[in-house]
Design a protein around this motif. Structure first.
Motif, PDB file in Angstrom:
ATOM      1  N   PHE A   1       0.825  -1.220   0.000  1.00  0.00           N
ATOM      2  CA  PHE A   1       0.000   0.000   0.000  1.00  0.00           C
ATOM      3  C   PHE A   1       0.856   1.266   0.000  1.00  0.00           C
ATOM      4  CE2 PHE A   1      -2.898  -3.198   1.702  1.00  0.00           C
ATOM      5  CZ  PHE A   1      -4.049  -2.930   0.971  1.00  0.00           C
ATOM      6  N   GLN A   2       2.084   1.174  -0.514  1.00  0.00           N
ATOM      7  CA  GLN A   2       2.934   2.360  -0.573  1.00  0.00           C
ATOM      8  C   GLN A   2       2.482   3.308  -1.682  1.00  0.00           C
ATOM      9  OE1 GLN A   2       7.208   2.159   0.598  1.00  0.00           O
ATOM     10  NE2 GLN A   2       7.021   0.115  -0.301  1.00  0.00           N
ATOM     11  N   GLY A   3       3.023   4.526  -1.610  1.00  0.00           N
ATOM     12  CA  GLY A   3       2.749   5.523  -2.629  1.00  0.00           C
ATOM     13  C   GLY A   3       3.517   5.244  -3.904  1.00  0.00           C
ATOM     14  N   PRO A   4       3.356   6.074  -4.927  1.00  0.00           N
ATOM     15  CA  PRO A   4       4.019   5.854  -6.226  1.00  0.00           C
ATOM     16  C   PRO A   4       5.537   5.809  -6.145  1.00  0.00           C
ATOM     17  CG  PRO A   4       2.257   7.472  -6.432  1.00  0.00           C
ATOM     18  CD  PRO A   4       2.429   7.211  -4.968  1.00  0.00           C
ATOM     19  N   ASP A   5       6.133   6.446  -5.136  1.00  0.00           N
ATOM     20  CA  ASP A   5       7.592   6.475  -5.000  1.00  0.00           C
ATOM     21  C   ASP A   5       8.096   5.396  -4.056  1.00  0.00           C
ATOM     22  OD1 ASP A   5       7.726   8.720  -6.672  1.00  0.00           O
ATOM     23  OD2 ASP A   5       7.363  10.074  -4.973  1.00  0.00           O
ATOM     24  N   GLY A   6       7.242   4.455  -3.688  1.00  0.00           N
ATOM     25  CA  GLY A   6       7.619   3.431  -2.726  1.00  0.00           C
ATOM     26  C   GLY A   6       8.613   2.432  -3.284  1.00  0.00           C
ATOM     27  N   GLY A   7       9.348   1.800  -2.371  1.00  0.00           N
ATOM     28  CA  GLY A   7      10.317   0.780  -2.754  1.00  0.00           C
ATOM     29  C   GLY A   7       9.955  -0.566  -2.161  1.00  0.00           C
ATOM     30  N   LEU A   8      10.929  -1.454  -2.145  1.00  0.00           N
ATOM     31  CA  LEU A   8      10.685  -2.819  -1.687  1.00  0.00           C
ATOM     32  C   LEU A   8      10.961  -3.018  -0.203  1.00  0.00           C
ATOM     33  CD1 LEU A   8      12.217  -4.835  -4.673  1.00  0.00           C
ATOM     34  CD2 LEU A   8       9.814  -4.310  -4.244  1.00  0.00           C
ATOM     35  N   THR A   9      11.404  -1.981   0.479  1.00  0.00           N
ATOM     36  CA  THR A   9      11.722  -2.102   1.898  1.00  0.00           C
ATOM     37  C   THR A   9      11.158  -0.916   2.667  1.00  0.00           C
ATOM     38  OG1 THR A   9      13.840  -0.966   1.588  1.00  0.00           O
ATOM     39  CG2 THR A   9      13.857  -3.374   1.418  1.00  0.00           C
ATOM     40  N   PHE A  10      11.194  -1.026   3.967  1.00  0.00           N
ATOM     41  CA  PHE A  10      10.821   0.088   4.831  1.00  0.00           C
ATOM     42  C   PHE A  10      11.959   1.114   4.825  1.00  0.00           C
ATOM     43  CE2 PHE A  10       8.163  -3.314   6.636  1.00  0.00           C
ATOM     44  CZ  PHE A  10       6.933  -2.666   6.661  1.00  0.00           C
ATOM     45  N   PRO A  11      11.674   2.386   5.119  1.00  0.00           N
ATOM     46  CA  PRO A  11      10.385   2.950   5.525  1.00  0.00           C
ATOM     47  C   PRO A  11       9.446   3.168   4.341  1.00  0.00           C
ATOM     48  CG  PRO A  11      12.034   4.671   5.402  1.00  0.00           C
ATOM     49  CD  PRO A  11      12.754   3.382   5.149  1.00  0.00           C
ATOM     50  N   MET A  12       8.144   3.189   4.644  1.00  0.00           N
ATOM     51  CA  MET A  12       7.149   3.412   3.608  1.00  0.00           C
ATOM     52  C   MET A  12       7.194   4.852   3.123  1.00  0.00           C
ATOM     53  SD  MET A  12       3.830   1.255   4.908  1.00  0.00           S
ATOM     54  CE  MET A  12       2.919   1.741   3.449  1.00  0.00           C
ATOM     55  N   ARG A  13       6.871   5.033   1.857  1.00  0.00           N
ATOM     56  CA  ARG A  13       6.833   6.361   1.244  1.00  0.00           C
ATOM     57  C   ARG A  13       5.408   6.649   0.795  1.00  0.00           C
ATOM     58  NH1 ARG A  13      12.207   5.453  -2.589  1.00  0.00           N
ATOM     59  NH2 ARG A  13      13.665   5.079  -0.855  1.00  0.00           N
TER      60      ARG A  13
END
Length: 296
Positions: free
Chosen positions: A35-47
């Motif tokens: 459920f991350q935003g468009p700039d999210g990656g595969l690890t924490f922290p969430m973006r």
């Protein structure tokens, strides 16, 4: 006064909590990161938080047709479920009495449980390739040139793929039905026959309602085991892929949380099947109890 817990209890509780966290922690992590935003990656922290990766999953992941793979897995799982229930039921009825070769047939049927899955898949794939060679040789001898040119392979979703999945689901279904019929009281069938019921009526109106919840469980096993199967599908599925195989391939090419969205979707579908099976088994059990009270 409330009895105080011993130190051993808290150590065991901590061990149990650690086990549950180890078992379900990765699933929860994937669910959250999907459920991350468009700039999210595969690890924490969430973006950020959004449904962006689910929308991207719906639109497609590159050249992979996730929708088609999903439909194939659902259809194959449904067919495997139906055949597992039917064959397991017939085997359970047949093995209620000893017959010549019953022991050999039983051990042959469950042998695939102890064999490495990849070996089973390779063996089935080899069988069908030998079948392809035989069919091509036969077509050449018959002079069927047009059929030979259009012929591809005997391997496919509902030939080699179906057989590979049944080698995994049937032993579980059969063992469940053997256990069910081992504690089934034949007096109910004798009472039905005394009242003039035919063998088919006895099976339909007496046996099946009583073992209905177990059949639902067998069906649940059949579908979920087929839905998640990778190793037995890898060498025997033919020129199409099921959803688990596509998901395995995507782990090396997709580097966005879209892969987490796909994993979450497949997990939710599996849970829905399990909950539906549990609800169906509970409904059948309540119906059988109400009918027994009404008869009394």
């Amino acid at each position: 006064m409330a009895q105080r817990r011993s130190a051993g209890f808290w150590w065991l509780a901590l061990l149990c909590a650690a086990y549950v966290l180890f078992l379900y922690g990765p699933v929860i992590t994937i669910f959250v990161l999907s459920f991350q935003g468009p700039d999210g990656g595969l690890t924490f922290p969430m973006r950020g938080t959004s449904l962006h990766w689910y929308r991207q999953l719906w639109e497609g992941l590159g050249v992979v047709d996730i929708g088609a793979a999903l439909r194939r897995s659902l259809l194959l799982g449904t067919v495997v479920m139906a055949l597992t229930v039917l064959i397991s039921l017939m085997a359970g009825l047949a093995f209620r009495k000893r017959f010549t070769g019953s022991a050999l047939l039983f051990y042959t049927s469950v042998a695939s449980l102890v064999m490495p899955s990849i070996i089973v898949s390779l063996g089935i794939g080899l069988q069908f390739r030998l079948g392809d060679t035989l069919v091509k040789s036969l077509l050449e001898r018959l002079g069927a040139t047009s059929m030979l040119e259009s012929y591809t392979t005997l391997m496919g979703l509902f030939t080699s793929g179906l057989g590979a999945h049944l080698t995994w689901t049937l032993p579980f279904g059969m063992l469940i039905m053997f256990a069910v019929f081992n504690r089934f009281n034949p007096a109910y069938e004798e009472a039905a026959r005394d009242l003039g019921a035919t063998p088919w009526q006895t099976l339909r109106h007496v046996v099946l309602p009583m073992i209905g919840p177990s059949l639902v469980g067998v069906g649940m096993f059949g579908f979920t085991l087929s839905w998640d199967e990778i190793a037995r599908s890898s060498q025997a599925i033919g020129d199409v892929n099921t959803l688990p195989l596509e998901l395995q391939g995507l782990t090396t090419t997709v580097t966005t949380p879209a892969i987490y969205a796909l994993g979450t979707t497949t997990t939710v579908l599996s849970l829905l099947v399990i909950f539906a099976a549990l609800a169906g088994a509970g409904a059948l059990r309540r119906r059988a109890h109400s009918q027994a009270r009404a008869a009394a």
